[in-house]
Enzyme design. Structure first.
Site, PDB file in Angstrom:
ATOM      1  CE  LYS A 272      -7.634  -1.656   4.770  1.00  0.00           C
ATOM      2  NZ  LYS A 272      -6.336  -1.150   4.032  1.00  0.00           N
TER       3      LYS A 272
ATOM      4  NE  ARG B 139      -6.211   5.273   4.302  1.00  0.00           N
ATOM      5  CZ  ARG B 139      -5.460   5.071   5.843  1.00  0.00           C
ATOM      6  NH1 ARG B 139      -5.842   4.505   6.610  1.00  0.00           N
ATOM      7  NH2 ARG B 139      -4.307   5.761   5.786  1.00  0.00           N
TER       8      ARG B 139
ATOM      9  CE  LYS C 269      -7.241  -4.444   8.003  1.00  0.00           C
ATOM     10  NZ  LYS C 269      -5.743  -3.634   7.538  1.00  0.00           N
TER      11      LYS C 269
ATOM     12  CB  CYS D  64      -1.030  -0.037   1.339  1.00  0.00           C
ATOM     13  SG  CYS D  64      -2.261   1.250   1.187  1.00  0.00           S
TER      14      CYS D  64
ATOM     15  CB  SER E 209      -4.163  -2.282  15.512  1.00  0.00           C
ATOM     16  OG  SER E 209      -4.872  -1.315  14.882  1.00  0.00           O
TER      17      SER E 209
ATOM     18  NE  ARG F 162      -6.392   4.269   9.265  1.00  0.00           N
ATOM     19  CZ  ARG F 162      -7.758   4.430   9.334  1.00  0.00           C
ATOM     20  NH1 ARG F 162      -8.284   5.428   9.665  1.00  0.00           N
ATOM     21  NH2 ARG F 162      -8.303   3.638   8.432  1.00  0.00           N
TER      22      ARG F 162
HETATM   23 ZN    ZN Z   1      -3.405   2.039   2.861  1.00  0.00          ZN
END
Ligand code: ZN
Length: 327
Positions: free
Chosen positions: A196, A218, A249, A121, A275, A206
Site C-alpha cells: 500500500k 501516513r 494499491k 483498520c 478512489s 478519505r
Molecule cells: Zn487506515
C-alpha cells in the site's frame, strides 16, 4: 517468416470473432470486487460529494444495491464503515454492535453466497483519523495490532469470508491469523493490503470515509512510491505471516509491482484501483475529454493483463453492466 505471420494476424483483426479468439486477456465480472461504504443508522442512501456516482448506505439499505450487483455477476464486495461515534481508540471498529458487524450479518442473511470482505483498520473510527492508537504523536504498532485482531474476529463471527487489514502495522497479518484461529475461524481468509503506497490518489476516499488524519500523514507506515523492491519484500513478509490474498494499491501507478508479484508469488493478487483513479476517469469524462466507458474498460483490462487475479474497483458495477451490454 515471423514477419509474415504478424502481418497476417493483423489483417485478420477486422473479424471480431477472430480478435476475440486470439485475445490474451478477458475481463469478467467474476474477478471484480465493489467497495461499499456503510454508514451507521437506518433508512439512508446518500451521495458522496468527492466520488460522483458512489453512495453510502445504512446496513438496512444495502440489500437492494447488492442484489443489483449480483444480477450483474459481481459476487464480491469490500466493506468500509462510517461509525456514528468516533473516539481515540476506534472502539466502533471492534464493537459487535458496530456498523460493519451489522452490515455483514444483514448481507449474509440475504445472500449466503455473496463473498463479503471487510476492511480492517481504525482510521475511519478514530477521532484523530490515524490507522492506529496514537501516543505522543506516534502510532503504537503492537497495541494497534491487538485491536485489529479483535475487529477481525468480530467480523468473522458476523460472517465475513475475508478480512482485509489495511493499517500497514508490522505483524498485523500474523496477529490477526492467530486471533482468528484461536476463536475458531480457521477458514476466514486474510486479504492483506501488502503493498500500500503512500499516495495522493486516496484523497477522495478519505472524504468518502471521513478518515483524513487530523495531524501528520501516513508516510510512517505506507510505502514510498520510489520503492519496488521494498513493496515485494512487504508482500513476501505478509505471505510468511499467513496472508491468503495479497494486495497492491493504487493499481494503475503500480502495475509493475503487480506483474513482478505475479511472477514471484503464487497466491491470488488483488489490485485496488483507488478512489483517485475512479475520480480521474469520472472528472475527465464529465468534462468531455475522454470516453468514460472506453477508458474504464481499457484500464481495468490492463490491470488484469498485468497479472491481477482480483480487481477491486469503484467501477465494478459499471464494468459488469458494460460487459453485459456488449454480450
Ligand atoms: Zn487506515
Amino acid at each position: 517468416m515471423i514477419e509474415n505471420k504478424n502481418t497476417r494476424l493483423r489483417r485478420l483483426r477486422k473479424n471480431k470473432a477472430l480478435r476475440d479468439l486470439i485475445a490474451e486477456t478477458e475481463l469478467s465480472p467474476r474477478i471484480l470486487v465493489q467497495p461499499v461504504f456503510v454508514v451507521d443508522g437506518s433508512g439512508i442512501i446518500e451521495d458522496i460529494q468527492s466520488m460522483p456516482g458512489i453512495k453510502r448506505y445504512t446496513p438496512d439499505k444495502l440489500t437492494d444495491y447488492v442484489s443489483d450487483l449480483i444480477k450483474l455477476g459481481v459476487n464480491s464486495i469490500l466493506l468500509f464503515g462510517l461509525p456514528s461515534r468516533k473516539d481515540e481508540f476506534g472502539s466502533e471498529a471492534y464493537s459487535k454492535e458496530g456498523v460493519i458487524a451489522k452490515a455483514i450479518k444483514e448481507l449474509k442473511n440475504s445472500f449466503p453466497e455473496l463473498v463479503v470482505a471487510a476492511d480492517v483498520c481504525l482510521c475511519e473510527y478514530t477521532s484523530h483519523g490515524h490507522c492506529g492508537i496514537v501516543s505522543d504523536g506516534m502510532v503504537m504498532n503492537d497495541k494497534t495490532v491487538e485491536l485489529l485482531s479483535k475487529a477481525s474476529t468480530v467480523y468473522a463471527e458476523a460472517g465475513a469470508d475475508i478480512v482485509a487489514p489495511s493499517a500497514m502495522m508490522d505483524h498485523q497479518v500474523s496477529g490477526i491469523r492467530s486471533a482468528l484461529d484461536n476463536s475458531g475461524f480457521e477458514d476466514t481468509l486474510i486479504m492483506s493490503y501488502s503493498a500500500k503506497f503512500a499516495s495522493s490518489l486516496y484523497s477522495p476516499f478519505r472524504c468518502a470515509a471521513d478518515s483524513s488524519p487530523s495531524f501528520g500523514d501516513r508516510k510512517q507506515y505506507q510505502l514510498d512510491i520510489r520503492n519496488a523492491r521494498e513493496a515485494l519484500r512487504e508482500i513476501y513478509l505478509d505471505i510468511l505471516e499467513g496472508a491468503d490474498i495479497v494486495m497492491v494499491k493504487p493499481a494503475i501507478s503500480n502495475l509493475d509491482i503487480v506483474t513482478k508479484a505475479r511472477s514471484i508469488f503464487d497466491l491470488p493478487i488483488a489490485a485496488y484501483s483507488v478512489s483517485g483513479e475512479y475520480c480521474m476517469i469520472k472528472a475527465a469524462s464529465v468534462a468531455g475529454f475522454i470516453n468514460e466507458r472506453e477508458v474504464a474498460l481499457e484500464l481495468a483490462t490492463s490491470i488484469k493483463r498485468a497479472g491481477a487475479t482480483i480487481l477491486i474497483t469503484y467501477y465494478a458495477e459499471k464494468i459488469a453492466q458494460w460487459i453485459q451490454e456488449e454480450e
